[in-house]
Design a protein around this motif. Structure first.
Motif, PDB file in Angstrom:
ATOM      1  N   GLY A   1      -1.581  -2.455   9.222  1.00 40.97           N
ATOM      2  CA  GLY A   1      -1.092  -3.519   8.357  1.00 40.97           C
ATOM      3  C   GLY A   1      -0.204  -3.049   7.233  1.00 40.97           C
ATOM      4  O   GLY A   1       0.257  -1.914   7.196  1.00 40.97           O
ATOM      5  N   SER A   2       0.002  -3.975   6.294  1.00 43.99           N
ATOM      6  CA  SER A   2       0.869  -3.728   5.140  1.00 43.99           C
ATOM      7  C   SER A   2       0.039  -3.719   3.866  1.00 43.99           C
ATOM      8  O   SER A   2      -0.902  -4.497   3.714  1.00 43.99           O
ATOM      9  N   PHE A   3       0.440  -2.854   2.941  1.00 42.44           N
ATOM     10  CA  PHE A   3      -0.296  -2.668   1.704  1.00 42.44           C
ATOM     11  C   PHE A   3       0.675  -2.550   0.540  1.00 42.44           C
ATOM     12  O   PHE A   3       1.828  -2.171   0.720  1.00 42.44           O
ATOM     13  N   GLU A   4       0.179  -2.849  -0.650  1.00 44.98           N
ATOM     14  CA  GLU A   4       0.959  -2.653  -1.872  1.00 44.98           C
ATOM     15  C   GLU A   4       0.086  -1.954  -2.898  1.00 44.98           C
ATOM     16  O   GLU A   4      -1.084  -2.310  -3.068  1.00 44.98           O
ATOM     17  N   VAL A   5       0.668  -0.961  -3.566  1.00 45.32           N
ATOM     18  CA  VAL A   5      -0.047  -0.236  -4.611  1.00 45.32           C
ATOM     19  C   VAL A   5      -0.001  -1.090  -5.878  1.00 45.32           C
ATOM     20  O   VAL A   5       1.051  -1.586  -6.260  1.00 45.32           O
ATOM     21  N   GLU A   6      -1.158  -1.226  -6.507  1.00 48.74           N
ATOM     22  CA  GLU A   6      -1.261  -2.033  -7.722  1.00 48.74           C
ATOM     23  C   GLU A   6      -2.017  -1.242  -8.781  1.00 48.74           C
ATOM     24  O   GLU A   6      -3.013  -0.587  -8.476  1.00 48.74           O
ATOM     25  N   ALA A   7      -1.548  -1.312 -10.020  1.00 54.41           N
ATOM     26  CA  ALA A   7      -2.222  -0.610 -11.116  1.00 54.41           C
ATOM     27  C   ALA A   7      -3.402  -1.429 -11.589  1.00 54.41           C
ATOM     28  O   ALA A   7      -3.380  -2.664 -11.552  1.00 54.41           O
ATOM     29  N   LYS A   8      -4.452  -0.739 -12.030  1.00 53.66           N
ATOM     30  CA  LYS A   8      -5.607  -1.421 -12.594  1.00 53.66           C
ATOM     31  C   LYS A   8      -5.184  -2.084 -13.894  1.00 53.66           C
ATOM     32  O   LYS A   8      -4.566  -1.458 -14.737  1.00 53.66           O
ATOM     33  N   ALA A   9      -5.525  -3.349 -14.032  1.00 51.54           N
ATOM     34  CA  ALA A   9      -5.131  -4.102 -15.235  1.00 51.54           C
ATOM     35  C   ALA A   9      -5.972  -3.722 -16.427  1.00 51.54           C
ATOM     36  O   ALA A   9      -7.072  -3.315 -16.346  1.00 51.54           O
TER      37      ALA A   9
ATOM     38  N   LEU B   1       2.822   7.800  -4.580  1.00 54.83           N
ATOM     39  CA  LEU B   1       2.995   6.350  -4.543  1.00 54.83           C
ATOM     40  C   LEU B   1       2.675   5.786  -5.911  1.00 54.83           C
ATOM     41  O   LEU B   1       1.687   6.177  -6.536  1.00 54.83           O
ATOM     42  N   TYR B   2       3.508   4.875  -6.370  1.00 55.42           N
ATOM     43  CA  TYR B   2       3.354   4.275  -7.684  1.00 55.42           C
ATOM     44  C   TYR B   2       3.128   2.772  -7.537  1.00 55.42           C
ATOM     45  O   TYR B   2       3.472   2.188  -6.500  1.00 55.42           O
TER      46      TYR B   2
ATOM     47  N   ILE C   1      -5.077   1.255  -7.921  1.00 56.87           N
ATOM     48  CA  ILE C   1      -5.283   2.648  -8.305  1.00 56.87           C
ATOM     49  C   ILE C   1      -5.592   2.702  -9.802  1.00 56.87           C
ATOM     50  O   ILE C   1      -5.213   1.809 -10.553  1.00 56.87           O
ATOM     51  N   HIS C   2      -6.281   3.755 -10.216  1.00 58.05           N
ATOM     52  CA  HIS C   2      -6.710   3.896 -11.600  1.00 58.05           C
ATOM     53  C   HIS C   2      -5.978   5.025 -12.313  1.00 58.05           C
ATOM     54  O   HIS C   2      -6.431   5.498 -13.347  1.00 58.05           O
ATOM     55  N   SER C   3      -4.866   5.474 -11.733  1.00 57.74           N
ATOM     56  CA  SER C   3      -4.077   6.548 -12.330  1.00 57.74           C
ATOM     57  C   SER C   3      -2.600   6.179 -12.220  1.00 57.74           C
ATOM     58  O   SER C   3      -2.253   5.129 -11.694  1.00 57.74           O
ATOM     59  N   GLU C   4      -1.732   7.060 -12.693  1.00 59.06           N
ATOM     60  CA  GLU C   4      -0.293   6.793 -12.681  1.00 59.06           C
ATOM     61  C   GLU C   4       0.246   6.673 -11.250  1.00 59.06           C
ATOM     62  O   GLU C   4       1.116   5.863 -10.972  1.00 59.06           O
TER      63      GLU C   4
END
Length: 72
Positions: free
Chosen positions: A64-72, A52-53, A6-9
């Motif tokens: 399936g399963s997923f995980e939210v990840e912040a854009k580096a 979701l953070y 994601i590209h936001s908080e």
């Protein structure tokens, strides 16, 4: 487990379901939440506006399963 960047908080659950390609539209996200078990961090979630953070883990029955990840 797929990583969804994601590209936001945060991202709302219905938007996440579209971004992760579990559903094609927001209306279908609402139906999916009513019909199937979606777990956020191991707990069943029914609120499509749930925020979701990065680090949150989502399980979508049949997708399936997923995980939210912040854009580096």
């Amino acid at each position: 487990m797929k990583k969804i960047v994601i590209h936001s908080e945060y991202i709302k659950l219905d938007q996440f379901l579209k971004l992760s390609e579990c559903v094609p539209t927001g209306g279908m996200a609402k139906a999916l939440l009513q019909e199937q078990a979606i777990k956020v961090n191991g707990e069943i979630e029914e609120r499509r506006g749930r925020k979701l953070y990065p680090g949150d883990q989502i399980e979508v029955e049949g997708a399936g399963s997923f995980e939210v990840e912040a854009k580096a």
